[in-house]
Motif scaffolding. Structure first.
Motif, mmCIF file in Angstrom:
data_model
loop_
_atom_site.group_PDB
_atom_site.id
_atom_site.type_symbol
_atom_site.label_atom_id
_atom_site.label_comp_id
_atom_site.label_asym_id
_atom_site.label_seq_id
_atom_site.Cartn_x
_atom_site.Cartn_y
_atom_site.Cartn_z
ATOM 1 N N TYR A 103 0.818 -1.216 0.000
ATOM 2 C CA TYR A 103 0.000 0.000 0.000
ATOM 3 C C TYR A 103 0.856 1.272 0.000
ATOM 4 O O TYR A 103 0.324 2.372 -0.033
ATOM 5 C CB TYR A 103 -0.954 -0.003 1.198
ATOM 6 N N LYS A 104 2.168 1.104 0.073
ATOM 7 C CA LYS A 104 3.097 2.230 -0.057
ATOM 8 C C LYS A 104 4.035 1.884 -1.206
ATOM 9 O O LYS A 104 4.389 0.722 -1.398
ATOM 10 C CB LYS A 104 3.883 2.449 1.235
ATOM 11 N N TRP A 105 4.484 2.886 -1.953
ATOM 12 C CA TRP A 105 5.220 2.637 -3.194
ATOM 13 C C TRP A 105 6.468 1.783 -2.984
ATOM 14 O O TRP A 105 6.856 0.999 -3.845
ATOM 15 C CB TRP A 105 5.589 3.962 -3.874
ATOM 16 N N TRP A 106 7.085 1.902 -1.813
ATOM 17 C CA TRP A 106 8.365 1.232 -1.567
ATOM 18 C C TRP A 106 8.207 -0.185 -1.005
ATOM 19 O O TRP A 106 9.147 -0.974 -1.022
ATOM 20 C CB TRP A 106 9.214 2.054 -0.587
ATOM 21 N N LYS A 141 6.643 -3.087 -1.804
ATOM 22 C CA LYS A 141 6.848 -4.328 -2.550
ATOM 23 C C LYS A 141 8.319 -4.533 -2.927
ATOM 24 O O LYS A 141 8.790 -5.663 -3.032
ATOM 25 C CB LYS A 141 5.943 -4.419 -3.768
ATOM 26 N N PHE A 142 9.052 -3.430 -3.089
ATOM 27 C CA PHE A 142 10.479 -3.556 -3.390
ATOM 28 C C PHE A 142 11.251 -3.975 -2.134
ATOM 29 O O PHE A 142 12.127 -4.844 -2.178
ATOM 30 C CB PHE A 142 11.017 -2.232 -3.940
ATOM 31 N N TYR A 143 10.882 -3.372 -1.009
ATOM 32 C CA TYR A 143 11.529 -3.694 0.272
ATOM 33 C C TYR A 143 11.321 -5.167 0.633
ATOM 34 O O TYR A 143 12.278 -5.903 0.902
ATOM 35 C CB TYR A 143 10.961 -2.781 1.358
ATOM 36 N N TYR A 144 10.050 -5.598 0.601
ATOM 37 C CA TYR A 144 9.764 -6.993 0.956
ATOM 38 C C TYR A 144 10.226 -7.954 -0.132
ATOM 39 O O TYR A 144 10.653 -9.075 0.151
ATOM 40 C CB TYR A 144 8.265 -7.172 1.232
ATOM 41 N N GLY A 145 10.141 -7.502 -1.376
ATOM 42 C CA GLY A 145 10.580 -8.352 -2.484
ATOM 43 C C GLY A 145 12.051 -8.700 -2.402
ATOM 44 O O GLY A 145 12.442 -9.868 -2.572
ATOM 45 N N ILE A 146 12.879 -7.702 -2.100
ATOM 46 C CA ILE A 146 14.325 -7.949 -1.974
ATOM 47 C C ILE A 146 14.593 -8.897 -0.808
ATOM 48 O O ILE A 146 15.355 -9.863 -0.920
ATOM 49 C CB ILE A 146 15.089 -6.618 -1.785
ATOM 50 N N LEU A 172 -10.490 -8.201 -0.985
ATOM 51 C CA LEU A 172 -9.324 -7.457 -0.488
ATOM 52 C C LEU A 172 -9.501 -5.967 -0.771
ATOM 53 O O LEU A 172 -9.930 -5.584 -1.866
ATOM 54 C CB LEU A 172 -8.041 -7.960 -1.150
ATOM 55 N N ASN A 173 -9.175 -5.135 0.189
ATOM 56 C CA ASN A 173 -9.253 -3.685 0.035
ATOM 57 C C ASN A 173 -8.228 -3.228 -1.007
ATOM 58 O O ASN A 173 -7.027 -3.407 -0.828
ATOM 59 C CB ASN A 173 -8.979 -3.020 1.389
ATOM 60 N N LEU A 174 -8.725 -2.632 -2.097
ATOM 61 C CA LEU A 174 -7.840 -2.219 -3.196
ATOM 62 C C LEU A 174 -7.457 -0.746 -3.113
ATOM 63 O O LEU A 174 -6.638 -0.274 -3.897
ATOM 64 C CB LEU A 174 -8.518 -2.489 -4.541
ATOM 65 N N LYS A 175 -8.024 -0.012 -2.160
ATOM 66 C CA LYS A 175 -7.744 1.419 -2.047
ATOM 67 C C LYS A 175 -6.277 1.646 -1.692
ATOM 68 O O LYS A 175 -5.792 1.190 -0.652
ATOM 69 C CB LYS A 175 -8.638 2.034 -0.973
ATOM 70 N N GLY A 176 -5.559 2.326 -2.574
ATOM 71 C CA GLY A 176 -4.145 2.625 -2.338
ATOM 72 C C GLY A 176 -3.217 1.465 -2.663
ATOM 73 O O GLY A 176 -1.992 1.587 -2.513
ATOM 74 N N LEU A 177 -3.761 0.352 -3.129
ATOM 75 C CA LEU A 177 -2.929 -0.822 -3.427
ATOM 76 C C LEU A 177 -2.057 -0.569 -4.656
ATOM 77 O O LEU A 177 -2.525 -0.036 -5.659
ATOM 78 C CB LEU A 177 -3.830 -2.036 -3.674
ATOM 79 N N ASN A 178 -0.784 -0.908 -4.572
ATOM 80 C CA ASN A 178 0.085 -0.773 -5.755
ATOM 81 C C ASN A 178 0.814 -2.067 -6.077
ATOM 82 O O ASN A 178 1.963 -2.068 -6.482
ATOM 83 C CB ASN A 178 1.074 0.396 -5.594
ATOM 84 N N GLY A 179 0.125 -3.184 -5.881
ATOM 85 C CA GLY A 179 0.719 -4.483 -6.183
ATOM 86 C C GLY A 179 1.071 -5.241 -4.928
ATOM 87 O O GLY A 179 0.438 -5.061 -3.880
ATOM 88 N N GLY A 180 2.055 -6.092 -5.044
ATOM 89 C CA GLY A 180 2.448 -6.884 -3.893
ATOM 90 C C GLY A 180 3.591 -7.826 -4.215
ATOM 91 O O GLY A 180 4.219 -7.727 -5.269
#
Length: 547
Positions: free
Chosen positions: A112-115, A117-122, A154-162
């Protein structure tokens, strides 16, 4: 059927062997994941092994977990690399040695924050890499469209992927029983409803236990080279038998899980919320055609045999879900709630003659030669057992025999991946249960309209899995109490009658069983009012309107 009682859990056979043996190599107190793991490790090395459990196998923390075989993503965030690597290896061994019970489960972390998915993805790509040849899936960054396709509601408001990653899932109580059965196949003797009341000492060393058969009140003095305390949150009570003034080493933390209808998150994938307001990880996991959500972290003053969820714990999970689900559940939607206790080990002043081997689990060898193993988690049960038996060999001057459990197949092992029906969770035993139906057509009778289970399973539990009470069957063997407390209460009289007949008990015994179960089941009800048909319809309408 031609089943040899030596291959299954049989209380009469175990009692007979207890009386025939004058001395054991190893006595284990406690029949949860840790104690059963030690019994399997010790017996598979050829040691004469006895395990005593005061309740049913896995009746405490070991049946109340989140049902995940995992490396521990949160430990990675804490920088505990060695622990994560060990747990990832053990996860791989569980999948290899018990594929009928442990399977791959995809997890999605919504971003839900731009960073995020990159943080958790790494971090999760590192998690994959650390598993090395035990790797079970590939972490991927996914877009909004993919997340939406995986989860209705699932709440999609503010979602930017995962991020999608993979861990394992299993039925904890069933794995415990299968480990017990594997131990028996290696000539271990296991007894439930057998309480250790004192330790036997000679020249200041622990050389055995005094124990009571709780079913007939018979007292036994049992000798051994080594005694192992594997009682989890109750470890202090055994340490107090060793030293009357022993300082407590266990702090108790409670975690709870709510069980909901699967419609609240209809998916074959699990949802992972990496950081709740109390700093914990929250999982929403598909399990046995329901949705399992947990867990909390609440310090408790003392351990209890029947922990009960606190109202604030239930509300915390429901409040957290409100941020993530379009149609969030309310208290009326909760089918069952169960609480489990974690043993958190407090470092103690090292007495002369005592050494502590610190890892995620704590292994303490006292100057009296009593070995205590506690802490840890389900996924690392095998490694905990290996460490414990290695120490027992030194303490008890036993033959140096190497651990054999890394490649040891767990009872029920079958590599069949296609699930034909609900009996497949029993692995190779499923054929025997189906054979019971062939013997007596009445055994194919369905127990409850909301569950697939049949009478043959109950007969099997009593004859071959040492089920002795209504709770044993409805909580740990069928899991219905964990999934739907009201359904379990409705089913209790029928289960009590089957037990009465199979165990040749009288009506007074049956009445006591029902009274005991009613008291226990009350802890699983989210609150007193029962889920009515009208309320059930209201829930269905609410979810269908969203979909």
């Amino acid at each position: 059927m031609g089943n040899s009682s030596s291959q299954y859990l049989n209380r009469e056979s175990a009692l007979r062997k207890l009386k025939e043996n004058a001395k054991w190599d190893i006595i284990i107190i406690g029949g949860g994941a840790t104690g059963l793991g030690v019994a399997l490790d010790a017996s598979s090395r050829g040691f004469k092994t006895l395990l005593l459990e005061r309740g049913d196998f896995a009746n405490g923390t070991s049946s109340r977990s989140t049902k995940l075989a995992h490396g521990g993503v949160r430990y990675l965030a804490q920088g505990n690399i060695a622990l994560v690597k060990e747990a990832l290896k053990e996860r791989g061994l569980m999948l290899k040695n018990a594929p009928h019970l442990v399977h791959l489960l995809p997890f999605v972390i919504p971003s839900y924050k731009w960073w995020e998915k990159f943080y958790y993805g790494i971090g999760l790509k590192i998690y994959d890499w650390m598993a090395q040849h035990f790797r079970i899936g590939k972490t991927e960054l996914i877009n909004n469209k993919k997340v939406r396709s995986l989860f209705d509601n699932l709440n999609l408001k503010g979602l930017n992927g995962g991020v999608i990653y993979y861990d394992g899932q299993f039925d904890d109580a069933r794995l415990a029983l299968n480990i017990a059965q594997t131990s028996v196949e290696h000539d271990a003797v296991l007894l439930n409803y057998f309480e250790v009341s004192d330790l036997i000492k000679s020249d200041g060393k622990v050389v055995g236990v005094i124990a009571k058969d709780l079913e007939n009140n018979e007292i036994f003095e049992i000798n051994a080279n080594v005694v192992i305390n594997a009682t989890g949150v109750f470890a202090d009570s055994i340490l107090a038998l060793d030293h009357k003034t022993a300082k407590p080493i266990i702090k108790v933390s409670q975690g709870i899980h709510l069980v909901l209808r699967k419609e609240f998150l209809p998916s074959s994938d699990a949802l992972m919320i990496p950081k709740t307001s109390d700093g914990r990880v929250l999982f929403a996991v598909p399990w046995k055609d329901h949705l399992l959500v947990g867990t909390t972290d609440t310090p408790m003053k003392v351990p209890t045999t029947q922990p009960k969820a606190l109202e604030e714990e239930i509300q915390f999970i429901l409040k957290t879900l409100k941020s993530y689900l379009v149609v969030p559940p309310t208290i009326d939607d909760v089918l069952s709630v169960f609480a489990g206790l974690r043993p958190l080990v407090v470092p103690r002043d090292t007495d002369k003659g005592t050494k502590e081997i610190s890892r995620d689990h704590k292994l303490i060898i006292d100057k009296t030669n009593l070995i205590t193993i506690t802490g840890g988690k389900w996924t690392t049960y095998r490694k905990m057992a290996e460490d414990t038996v290695d120490e027992a060999i030194q303490v008890g001057n036993l033959p140096e025999i190497k651990c054999k459990t890394e490649d040891l197949k767990i009872h029920g092992f079958t590599e069949t991946k296609d699930i034909e029906d609900h009996l497949d969770i029993y692995g190779s035993d499923a054929t025997q249960i189906r054979n019971l139906v062939n013997e007596d057509i009445r055994f194919q009778q369905k127990l409850h309209p909301d569950f697939p289970h049949i009478l043959a399973e109950v007969i099997w539990f009593i004859r071959y899995e040492m089920a002795r009470t209504v709770e044993d069957i409805l909580a740990r063997r069928l899991r219905i109490l964990f999934l739907n407390a009201k359904a379990a209460i409705d089913l209790a009289p029928e289960i009590a009658e089957i037990l009465r007949k199979e165990l040749a008990k009288d009506s007074k015994w049956k009445d006591q069983q029902l009274a005991d179960f009613k008291s226990i089941a009350a802890n699983y009800l989210p609150r007193t009012p029962k889920l009515t048909t009208a309320l059930n319809n209201k829930i269905t309408t609410k979810l269908n309107n969203h979909v």
